[in-house]
Design an enzyme around this catalytic site. Structure first.
Site, PDB file in Angstrom:
ATOM      1  N   HIS A 276       0.578  -1.483   0.428  1.00 60.99           N
ATOM      2  CA  HIS A 276       0.408   0.429   0.190  1.00 60.99           C
ATOM      3  C   HIS A 276       0.778   1.120  -0.178  1.00 60.99           C
ATOM      4  CE1 HIS A 276      -3.158   1.913  -0.109  1.00 60.99           C
ATOM      5  NE2 HIS A 276      -3.842   2.819   0.523  1.00 60.99           N
TER       6      HIS A 276
ATOM      7  N   TYR B  29       1.471   5.305  -2.314  1.00 59.80           N
ATOM      8  CA  TYR B  29       1.801   6.353  -2.202  1.00 59.80           C
ATOM      9  C   TYR B  29       3.097   7.035  -2.446  1.00 59.80           C
ATOM     10  CZ  TYR B  29      -2.644   6.725   0.666  1.00 59.80           C
ATOM     11  OH  TYR B  29      -4.125   6.329   0.849  1.00 59.80           O
TER      12      TYR B  29
ATOM     13  N   HIS C 295     -10.141   0.534 -10.450  1.00 56.43           N
ATOM     14  CA  HIS C 295      -9.548   2.119  -9.182  1.00 56.43           C
ATOM     15  C   HIS C 295      -8.530   1.825  -9.698  1.00 56.43           C
ATOM     16  CE1 HIS C 295      -8.911   3.989  -5.671  1.00 56.43           C
ATOM     17  NE2 HIS C 295      -8.362   2.622  -5.372  1.00 56.43           N
ATOM     18  N   PHE C 296      -7.590   0.894  -9.806  1.00 58.76           N
ATOM     19  CA  PHE C 296      -6.561   1.667 -10.038  1.00 58.76           C
ATOM     20  C   PHE C 296      -5.292   2.024 -11.784  1.00 58.76           C
ATOM     21  CE2 PHE C 296      -5.304  -2.626  -9.309  1.00 58.76           C
ATOM     22  CZ  PHE C 296      -4.828  -3.359 -10.646  1.00 58.76           C
ATOM     23  N   HIS C 297      -6.135   1.562 -12.420  1.00 53.26           N
ATOM     24  CA  HIS C 297      -6.535   2.281 -13.283  1.00 53.26           C
ATOM     25  C   HIS C 297      -6.512   3.975 -13.440  1.00 53.26           C
ATOM     26  CE1 HIS C 297      -4.916  -1.234 -14.618  1.00 53.26           C
ATOM     27  NE2 HIS C 297      -5.020  -1.069 -16.217  1.00 53.26           N
TER      28      HIS C 297
ATOM     29  N   ARG D  93     -10.521 -10.108 -11.886  1.00 54.70           N
ATOM     30  CA  ARG D  93      -9.738  -9.121 -12.545  1.00 54.70           C
ATOM     31  C   ARG D  93      -8.373 -10.129 -12.488  1.00 54.70           C
ATOM     32  NH1 ARG D  93      -6.504  -6.439  -6.611  1.00 54.70           N
ATOM     33  NH2 ARG D  93      -5.317  -6.801  -8.900  1.00 54.70           N
ATOM     34  N   ARG D  94      -7.441 -10.261 -13.196  1.00 52.33           N
ATOM     35  CA  ARG D  94      -6.537 -10.589 -13.644  1.00 52.33           C
ATOM     36  C   ARG D  94      -6.613 -12.992 -14.214  1.00 52.33           C
ATOM     37  NH1 ARG D  94      -3.040 -10.460  -8.325  1.00 52.33           N
ATOM     38  NH2 ARG D  94      -1.422  -8.816  -9.210  1.00 52.33           N
TER      39      ARG D  94
END
Lengths: 549, 158
Positions: free
Chosen positions: A223, A227, A374-376, A439-440
């Site tokens: 995580h 950041y 989300h993370f795209h 996913r994946r």
């Protein structure tokens, strides 16, 4: 306020550019892998020559999640500390090159084992899937290289502090140091699992591995890693964008405070990636959920600061009314436009992040393609568009060139193309994820299950979006190549913002590293000690390695 | 103490205030109402799953009035059993264990979604109120056949 040189020393520029070249090569190859994935997932296309979907997926994750980010960030930060705290000493620059080559060699080794099919374990490499030892050794070199570069930056900062006793350090240097401290503390976790568990196990020195301990060490790192990607984007927003639009920074102290809060609160939170797994007491999960949400505070501060800067600038140019200042912003300047669009995408991205980390709601979306959506938004839009925006002045600054009007226009088009592609791809991913699409996973109808057939139209939308995004990658590669090798010679500014007149003097307390690192360590110990001891004391028999691809 | 602009104080007051309300809602849900994510602490020898009860006889077992246990073994790339009928309204405790690598256990369209890790039993209790067919699938990458790892649950009228 303005210490150091206005132009990054040519030798430091070379070091920074070496990193940036590797980053954009990774973007090209990783982007191609991404295109192949969305096409396969549409169900209309199969990979030729028996290439595995999961080899391509591992390549995509490693190149874009680890290589593009780490190389761009370290290159950018070397340029930023050189620009704001003065030319690097020969020794610091030497170690910077050592770090660069270790990371590059490590990347090459890891990529080799992925491409020959010995490491289709994805970029999270969860045991007991067991890759070739070379995969882990390559990754270790990447991390060790990044540590060496981090210590080189610390040494440069320390030298500046010694030469300027009692003075507040330049903001971009301070922020680079915070980011590397964060990186150092969090990557100790992944280093521990790779060095003490995965490498001995993959070489056959030990038979079995404690899976939950390995995963927990990974997510202790995983995580704060996000950041580590995000903070350089925040550096650009806080300390560079105000100068690009012609305004001033809202407050230097609040910027530093938000970075310190990120340092403290982004590490003791890994359990929110492990919310639905066995072996961890839910009370400890909840504690880490609470700590996770503390980063909302510096995020709110950042949002306020950015829009305050924009509004102050617009009003200083005579804007009236509630939103008149919006019209005064330099929309035609890609150095502003790309990061600004990145900021806008951070609003839905952050909201989705709240859902993911919610103690109970996570169960609805965990490991569905919602998370990929989300993370795209966070990494592949907010962070990446900000990095692109920075490349548009950083590369010509370092190569002694200028961006032409035509290239600037292409960069604006690139940003729009990226936004359209991402709206298609990410929205489709979010919706399909809510319906349960995982996913994946390669294309599958799960035995023609009616539920799985409902996901197919969304997967086609993902392919449309992904294809548009690939066009965006081609455009940015054209721009970057032009800026590095073909743009007209000239001087480009490395913009560094000044603080607004009414802002207060920055207190020195933000550089009390013992205090902040001390608080971070205490929080990590509170969040992890008891559950970690539990995992070891109540450990089940360990796992042998499996190669199932 | 550092000075903050009045508007920023207001912004942070409402922002942080709603953050704490949100966390309190999650906390009350978790600790007062018992809505916790699946967090089973039971361990199992991953190489002896087939010999360890209840996984030596996987399937649906009636344990009480309208209460059931569904015990499932996960391995690359299948669930055993891979077809289950559940009577409507049943309260089912689902226990899953893996014989090899990490798998996912997701029943699309329900809240059943958990990681299955070697050495641990994963458990979650769900009441099935709607008749229909639900697909179970592996949502954690487990190897070449990961996307083929699936099972089916039919909820039927009693």
């Amino acid at each position: 306020m303005m210490n150091g040189t206005w132009k990054v020393d040519a030798r430091d520029g070379k070091l920074a550019m070496a990193h940036i070249y590797v980053a954009f090569v990774a973007l090209a190859l990783g982007g191609l892998a991404g295109l192949l994935q969305v096409l396969v997932r549409s169900g209309k296309f199969e990979l030729p020559a028996g290439i595995s979907y999961y080899t391509i997926l591992t390549t995509h994750g490693v190149l874009l999640g680890l290589v593009l980010t780490t190389f761009f960030i370290i290159g950018f930060q070397f340029a930023a500390v050189s620009r704001t705290a003065g030319t690097l000493s020969d020794r610091v620059r030497f170690w910077g090159w050592v770090g660069f080559w270790l990371m590059t060699i490590g990347t090459a080794i890891t990529a080799f084992y992925i491409l020959i099919g010995e490491a289709s374990v994805l970029y999270t490499f969860y045991a007991p899937l067991q890759a070739h030892a070379g995969f882990y050794i390559g990754l270790t070199l990447v991390v060790v290289g990044s540590w060496i570069s981090g210590f080189a930056m610390f040494a440069h900062y320390a030298k500046w502090k010694k030469a300027h006793p009692g003075q507040v350090s330049p903001l971009l240097t301070f922020m680079s140091v915070v980011n590397m401290v964060l990186w150092l503390i969090c990557s100790l976790g992944v280093a521990a699992t790779v060095l003490f568990q995965l490498i001995p196990w993959s070489l056959g020195y030990v038979d079995r591995i404690n899976v939950l301990v390995s995963r927990t060490l990974f997510w202790y790192f995983g995580h704060p890693l996000v950041y580590f990607w995000l903070l350089p984007a925040y550096m650009i927003w806080y300390a560079i964008i105000p100068k690009i639009i012609g305004g001033k920074m809202f407050s230097d102290s609040l910027a530093r405070m938000s970075f310190i809060l990120f340092l403290i609160f982004s590490i003791p939170v890994g359990f929110h990636h492990q919310l639905v797994e066995p072996g961890i007491d839910p009370a400890w999960k909840y504690l880490q959920v609470v700590l996770t949400f503390m980063v909302v505070i510096p995020s709110l501060m950042t949002a306020f600061s950015m829009f305050a800067t924009f509004e102050m600038y617009g009003r200083s140019k005579g804007a009236t009314g509630l939103f008149g200042w919006l019209r005064k912003l330099p929309w035609g300047d890609a150095r502003f436009f790309a990061p600004f669009i990145g900021m806008l995408f951070f609003i839905p991205a952050g909201a989705g992040g709240l859902v993911n980390a919610s103690h109970q709601l996570n169960q609805v979306v965990h490991n569905t393609i919602w998370v990929t959506g989300h993370f795209h938004l966070t990494l592949a839009t907010t962070v990446v568009l900000t990095f692109f925006g920075a490349a548009y002045w950083l590369i010509p600054h370092l190569t002694g060139r200028v961006m032409t009007k035509a290239m600037n226009r292409l960069a604006i088009i690139q940003t729009i193309v990226w936004s359209i592609g991402m709206i298609f791809m990410s929205s489709a991913m979010h919706f399909a994820g809510l319906l349960g699409a995982p996913r994946r996973s390669a294309f599958s109808t799960y035995g023609d299950a009616p539920q799985a057939l409902e996901w197919v139209p969304y997967q086609i939308a993902q392919a449309v979006g992904g294809t548009i995004l690939f066009i965006g990658i081609i455009l940015v590669l054209i721009i970057v190549t032009n800026l590095a090798f073909f743009a007209p010679k000239g001087e480009t500014e490395f913009p560094v913002a000044e603080v607004a007149e009414q802002a207060e003097r920055t207190p020195l307390v933000f550089e009390n590293w013992t205090l902040w690192i001390g608080i971070a360590v205490v929080l990590i110990l509170i969040a992890y000690t008891v559950p970690f001891i539990d995992m070891i004391q109540n450990a089940p028999p360990g796992s042998k390695g499996f190669k199932l691809w | 103490m550092m000075h903050m602009h009045k508007y920023e104080k207001i912004w942070l007051f409402f922002g942080i205030g709603s953050l704490f309300v949100f966390l309190a809602v999650l906390g009350v849900g978790a600790f007062a109402q018992g809505t916790q994510p699946p967090s089973c602490l039971t361990t199992i020898d991953p190489e002896k799953v087939d010999q360890t009860p209840p996984f030596d006889k996987p399937g649906l077992v009636k344990t009480g009035d309208n209460e059931y246990q569904l015990n499932i073994v996960a391995s690359a790339f299948a669930y055993t059993p891979n077809q289950v009928e559940i009577p409507k309204g049943a309260k089912v405790t689902i226990n899953v264990a893996t014989k090899d690598v990490i798998h996912g256990f997701e029943m699309a369209g329900t809240n059943v979604n958990m990681m299955v890790e070697p050495g641990y039993v994963s458990s979650y209790t769900q009441t099935f109120d709607k008749v229909g067919e639900y697909v179970i699938l592996c949502n954690e990458y487990c190897g070449a056949g990961h996307h083929l790892m699936t099972a089916k649950v039919k909820v039927v009228e009693q």
